[in-house]
Enzyme design. Structure first.
Site, PDB file in Angstrom:
ATOM      1  N   ASN A 281      40.082  41.785  44.428  1.00  0.00           N
ATOM      2  CA  ASN A 281      39.337  40.956  43.940  1.00  0.00           C
ATOM      3  C   ASN A 281      40.366  39.475  43.766  1.00  0.00           C
ATOM      4  OD1 ASN A 281      40.885  41.460  41.828  1.00  0.00           O
ATOM      5  ND2 ASN A 281      39.615  40.583  40.113  1.00  0.00           N
TER       6      ASN A 281
ATOM      7  N   CYS B 114      41.512  37.489  41.964  1.00  0.00           N
ATOM      8  CA  CYS B 114      42.872  37.354  41.077  1.00  0.00           C
ATOM      9  C   CYS B 114      43.967  38.811  41.194  1.00  0.00           C
ATOM     10  CB  CYS B 114      42.607  37.032  39.794  1.00  0.00           C
ATOM     11  SG  CYS B 114      41.848  35.482  39.566  1.00  0.00           S
TER      12      CYS B 114
ATOM     13  N   GLU C  70      43.679  41.966  40.325  1.00  0.00           N
ATOM     14  CA  GLU C  70      43.665  42.920  39.266  1.00  0.00           C
ATOM     15  C   GLU C  70      42.935  44.194  39.518  1.00  0.00           C
ATOM     16  OE1 GLU C  70      40.531  40.589  37.597  1.00  0.00           O
ATOM     17  OE2 GLU C  70      42.346  40.269  38.678  1.00  0.00           O
TER      18      GLU C  70
END
Length: 772
Positions: free
Chosen positions: A276, A278, A280
Site C-alpha cells: 500500500n 505507506c 505497512e
C-alpha cells in the site's frame, strides 16, 4: 468505570482534536448540518454499522461491546472506517489496495488504469508493481516501434491521480514498486529528482536477498528482461545509486521483498510484489486491507510512577473487540472491484496496530530508542500479536476459518511457528478467521483526533507547537498543541516549562537514526505484515553513516526502510529549536474552517472575459474579494455567466463548490492548480497563437490563477494557451508579493508545514496526509 480509569488522570483534549473530528469524521448531511452531534454519536454510529454483520439475536450486545472499545479513544479504527461506517455513502472502508498485475500490453495497461481510478474514487490508496512492463527501448512486436518503458506509464497514472478526488477531502495516494533487476531500475531510482514529477507516488525498490548478498560480497548484478541480460553492473554501484537518491531527495524507499514473502503465512497461495502507499501492508494482486490501532497511551496505569505499567489484561480485552470489529468490516464494506471483494473475503486480512507508543514509554519513564525501551516495545507487540491470533481463533470457532485456510501449509510459516505452541495447536484444530492480523500504520490524523498522542511507533515529534487558526473575520488566534504525555506530565506535576521535563523525554529531533532502526526491528518481530515508519536523519549525516542505517535495517530483520533527511528537492521538515526540552514549533498554516467567512454588504471584484474557440458565446468570470482585518484581500465568491446553455448545469455546480472553498480557506491557490490539470476526454482546443489548452475547465483555472496572482497568493504564469481579457476593471489591489506555496505535500491546504512521519508526508497543522 474500569480499574484502569481510576489509576490514570484525565487530560482535556486539545482544541485541534475536536476540529479534526469536525472536519474529517463527524457525519454531516449534504448541506453541512451535523448528524453526529458529539464524538460519542460517531462511536455509536461506527459500532452499530459494524454490528450489522452479526446475527440479530446478538447484534445489540455486540454493538455495545464495540462501543466500549471505541470509548475513551482506546481503539481507533482508521480514517476510512471512522468517516464512512454507517453513513450510507458509496465509499470503501478499506484503507488500501494493491491492484492487479499489470499486463505488458497497451490494452491491459489501460484496463489497469481504469481499475485504479475506480478504486481511488471510492477512497482507497493503491499500490502497483511496474516491473511487469517491458523496459524502454525494447521492440514492441506488431507495431514495429520501441517501448516507452514503465516510467512513461507511471506519468499517466500520476496525471489520473491528480485529477481524481477520492472520498470526501481525501486525495488519492499511490505506491509504485520496481524490482532491483529490471533494466529501467536506474531511471526509476532517480525519477523524483525532478521536483515536479510523480508527486502522487511513493517509490520503493524491491530488494531481493541475492541482491543484498551481492552487495555484501561486492559482486556483479544483472538487469534482466524476458530472460535476456540488458546490463551488468556492480551490485554496490546500484545500491549506492539507491542510497544517493534517498540521501538527496528521500526516495526511493527499499522493500526487502524476499523476507516479506518468506514470512508470509499465505505464501502457499500468493506472491507479494507491492505494498500500500505507506508500506505497512504488503499485499498480493487485488489485495485489500483495513487498518486500526490500539491507543497504548490510554492503557497505562499509574503513569510517571514506579508502579507505572501497561494494563495487559485491558489490552487483551480491547484487542479481542477490535479484531471482531475489523473482521466485520470485511462483510459490511463496499468494494470498487469484484476482484477486491473476492480477495478480501477469501483471506479476511486485517491490519491491527498501535499508536501512542512513545507516550506510553514516557509514562513508564523509558527513553525511546534505548535497548530497554525496545525490549518493552517488543514485549507489548508480542502480547498484542498473541491476543489478536487468539481472538481470531475464537472467531473461527464461532464463524469458521478464512476460506483458503490450509492448516499444514499455514503452520509452516516462520511467523506462525514463532507463536506459543498452545496457540499453534488451536490454529491446527479450529482454524483461524483472519489470515494476517497485525500491521503498524501511520496514524497522524487519528492520533491528533485522539488527543495528540504520539503517532504509531514513532517518537514524539515535538512536545508542543503553536498553531494559528483562521477566524471568521480573517484574523487568526493562537493555540498551543501539546503532546498527550507532555500534557499529562504538566498536569500531574504542575510543570509549565518544558525545559523542566525529565531526561527520558526525548523527541525525533534528538534521536540517532540507529535508535529508530532499533525500535522498528523490535516491533517487526511480532508484526505479521509490516510497519510504516520514518527514520529521521540529520541534514549533516555523512553518506557512509546514512548507508549504515539501511544495512542495519536489513541485518536486524526489518521488512523495509524509509528515511527522511532535509534536502533541496522535498524541503525541510518543520523547524524546531535545537533544545530537546523546548522544541516548540510555530506554524502559520490555517486549518480549513468549519464556519463560513461572513459576507459584507459590498465587495470589490474583477470580471474576466474568456472566449473558448469551440463555443459561440464567451464566458464572463467574476471573482469578488473580501477585505481581511490586515487590509489584504482574499477571494470570496465566484460567478460565471454565459449564453452557452449546454454548460449551465456544470458551471453552476463549479461556481457553488469553488465559492464554498473560497469561504473556508485562506489560500485557495490549489483550486487553480487542480482546474488547470483537468483534461477533456473529447479533446481540448488550440487557441490562436497560444497553443493547446487541455479543456475549458483548465482555461477557467488559468483565469483564477491570474486573479490569485493579483492578490499575491500565486505565481502569475498562465498555462500555455490561456488568454484572458479584463472586461471590468476593479479597485486597485495592493501588490502583496508572491506567496510561497508548499507544492510537495498538502496540496489541498496551501501553505502548510510538512513533517515526514510513519513513512508518510503529513501536515502538522491541518492534519492532511499523503497516505490517507
Amino acid at each position: 468505570m474500569n480499574a484502569l480509569a481510576k489509576t490514570k488522570p484525565d487530560v482535556a483534549l486539545p482544541a485541534i482534536s475536536s476540529q479534526i473530528w469536525d472536519m474529517k469524521y463527524q457525519f454531516k448531511d449534504i448541506d453541512g448540518s451535523p448528524i453526529d452531534l458529539t464524538v460519542e454519536d460517531s462511536w455509536r454510529r461506527i459500532a452499530k454499522a459494524l454490528a450489522e454483520a452479526e446475527g440479530e439475536n446478538i447484534r445489540a450486545e455486540i454493538e455495545d461491546t464495540f462501543y466500549e472499545a471505541l470509548e475513551d479513544y482506546k481503539y481507533l479504527p482508521a480514517g476510512r472506517i471512522t468517516a464512512g461506517a454507517g453513513t450510507g455513502r458509496n465509499v470503501t472502508l478499506f484503507n488500501c489496495f494493491v491492484m492487479g498485475t499489470i499486463p505488458d500490453s497497451m490494452p491491459g495497461i489501460f484496463d489497469m488504469l481504469k481499475e485504479a481510478a475506480l478504486t481511488m474514487q471510492q477512497g482507497g490508496g493503491i499500490g502497483y508493481d511496474f516491473s511487469t512492463i517491458r523496459p524502454k527501448g525494447v521492440l514492441v512486436r506488431g507495431v514495429g516501434s520501441d517501448a516507452s518503458g514503465p516510467l512513461s506509464f507511471m506519468d499517466v497514472w500520476n496525471a489520473m491521480c491528480k485529477t481524481i478526488m477520492s472520498a470526501g477531502s481525501r486525495r488519492g495516494a499511490m505506491m509504485a514498486t520496481m524490482d532491483c533487476s529490471h533494466p529501467d531500475i536506474e531511471d526509476f531510482i532517480t525519477a523524483k529528482k525532478d521536483a515536479a514529477r510523480l508527486r502522487h507516488f511513493n517509490l520503493s525498490v524491491l530488494i531481493s536477498d541475492p541482491f543484498m548478498k551481492a552487495v555484501k560480497v561486492d559482486g556483479d548484478w544483472d538487469l534482466v528482461w524476458d530472460g535476456k541480460v540488458h546490463k551488468t553492473l556492480r551490485a554496490r554501484d546500484l545500491w549506492n545509486q539507491i542510497m544517493q537518491s534517498t540521501f538527496d531527495f528521500a526516495e526511493p524507499g527499499v522493500i526487502f521483498i524476499d523476507r516479506i514473502n518468506e514470512r508470509n503465512p499465505l505464501r502457499y497461495i500468493e506472491t507479494i510484489r507491492s505494498t500500500n502507499p505507506c508500506g505497512e501492508q504488503p499485499l498480493p494482486p487485488y489485495g485489500a486491507c483495513l487498518l486500526g490501532s490500539i491507543n497504548m497511551a490510554r492503557l497505562v496505569a499509574n503513569p510517571f510512577s514506579e508502579e507505572a505499567h501497561l494494563d495487559v489484561e485491558e489490552l487483551n480485552r480491547i484487542v479481542a473487540k477490535a479484531v471482531r470489529m475489523m473482521d466485520n468490516v470485511v462483510d459490511v464494506s463496499r468494494f470498487a472491484l469484484p476482484e477486491q471483494e473476492v480477495e478480501a473475503k477469501n483471506k479476511r486480512r486485517i491490519g491491527l496496530g498501535v499508536t501512542g507508543v512513545a507516550d506510553a514509554l514516557l509514562m513508564l519513564k523509558l527513553t525511546y530508542g534505548t535497548e530497554k525501551a525496545a525490549n518493552q516495545l517488543e514485549a507489548w507487540m508480542r502480547a498484542l500479536q498473541h491476543a489478536a491470533y487468539r481472538a481470531s481463533v475464537e472467531l473461527a470457532k464461532e464463524k469458521g476459518a478464512f476460506p483458503l485456510f490450509d492448516a499444514d501449509k499455514y503452520l509452516e510459516s516462520p511467523t506462525i511457528r514463532d507463536l506459543d505452541q498452545d496457540l499453534q495447536d488451536d490454529i491446527r484444530e479450529y482454524g483461524i478467521r483472519n489470515a494476517l492480523l497485525t500491521s503498524i500504520a501511520p496514524t497522524g490524523t487519528i492520533s491528533l483526533y485522539a488527543g495528540n498522542v504520539s503517532s504509531g511507533i514513532e517518537p514524539v515529534f515535538a512536545y508542543s507547537y503553536t498553531r494559528k487558526v483562521l477566524q471568521k473575520d480573517g484574523s487568526r488566534t493562537e493555540e498551543e498543541v501539546v503532546d498527550y504525555a507532555v500534557a499529562l506530565y504538566r498536569q500531574m506535576f504542575d510543570v509549565t516549562d518544558d525545559a523542566d521535563l525529565p531526561d527520558y523525554f526525548v523527541s525525533a529531533q534528538t534521536l540517532e537514526p540507529l535508535a529508530h532502526v532499533r525500535m522498528q526491528a523490535a516491533a517487526q518481530k511480532w508484526v505479521d505484515s509490516s510497519i510504516s515508519k520514518t527514520i529521521n536523519c540529520p541534514e549533516d549525516i555523512s553518506f557512509e553513516d546514512f548507508k549504515e542505517v539501511y544495512m542495519e535495517a536489513f541485518d536486524s530483520g526489518c521488512k523495509g526502510c524509509t528515511t527522511y533527511r532535509p534536502n533541496d528537492i522535498t524541503g525541510s521538515v518543520l523547524s524546531v529549536s535545537g533544545d530537546a526540552k523546548n522544541d516548540e514549533i510555530t506554524t502559520e498554516a490555517p486549518l480549513f474552517s468549519s464556519s463560513l467567512l461572513e459576507r459584507t454588504e459590498a465587495l470589490h471584484g474583477t470580471t474576466y472575459k474568456l472566449k473558448w474557440p469551440e463555443l459561440e458565446h464567451a464566458f464572463y468570470i467574476t471573482v469578488n474579494d473580501a477585505v481581511m482585518a490586515d487590509g489584504s484581500r482574499r477571494p470570496f465568491e465566484l460567478f460565471v455567466n454565459t449564453k452557452n446553455i449546454e454548460a449551465k448545469m456544470w458551471i453552476d455546480a463549479l461556481t457553488l463548490m469553488i465559492t464554498a472553498v473560497f469561504r473556508r480557506t485562506e489560500d485557495p491557490s490549489f483550486v487553480a492548480d487542480e482546474l488547470e490539470g483537468v483534461f477533456d476526454a473529447r479533446g481540448g482546443a488550440f487557441m490562436p497563437g497560444k497553443g493547446y489548452v487541455k479543456s475549458l475547465v483548465a482555461a477557467i483555472g488559468g483565469v483564477l490563477r491570474q486573479h490569485f496572482a493579483g492578490l499575491g497568493i500565486m505565481e502569475a504564469a498562465l498555462p500555455k494557451g490561456v488568454k484572458v481579457d479584463i472586461e471590468v476593471p476593479s479597485a486597485e489591489i495592493p501588490d502583496l508579493g508572491a506567496k510561497k506555496v508548499q507544492r510537495d505535500g498538502c496540496p489541498d491546504y496551501g501553505n502548510c508545514d510538512i513533517i515526514r512521519q510513519g513513512g508518510c508526508s503529513q501536515c502538522q497543522s491541518c492534519a492532511w496526509s499523503a497516505c490517507s
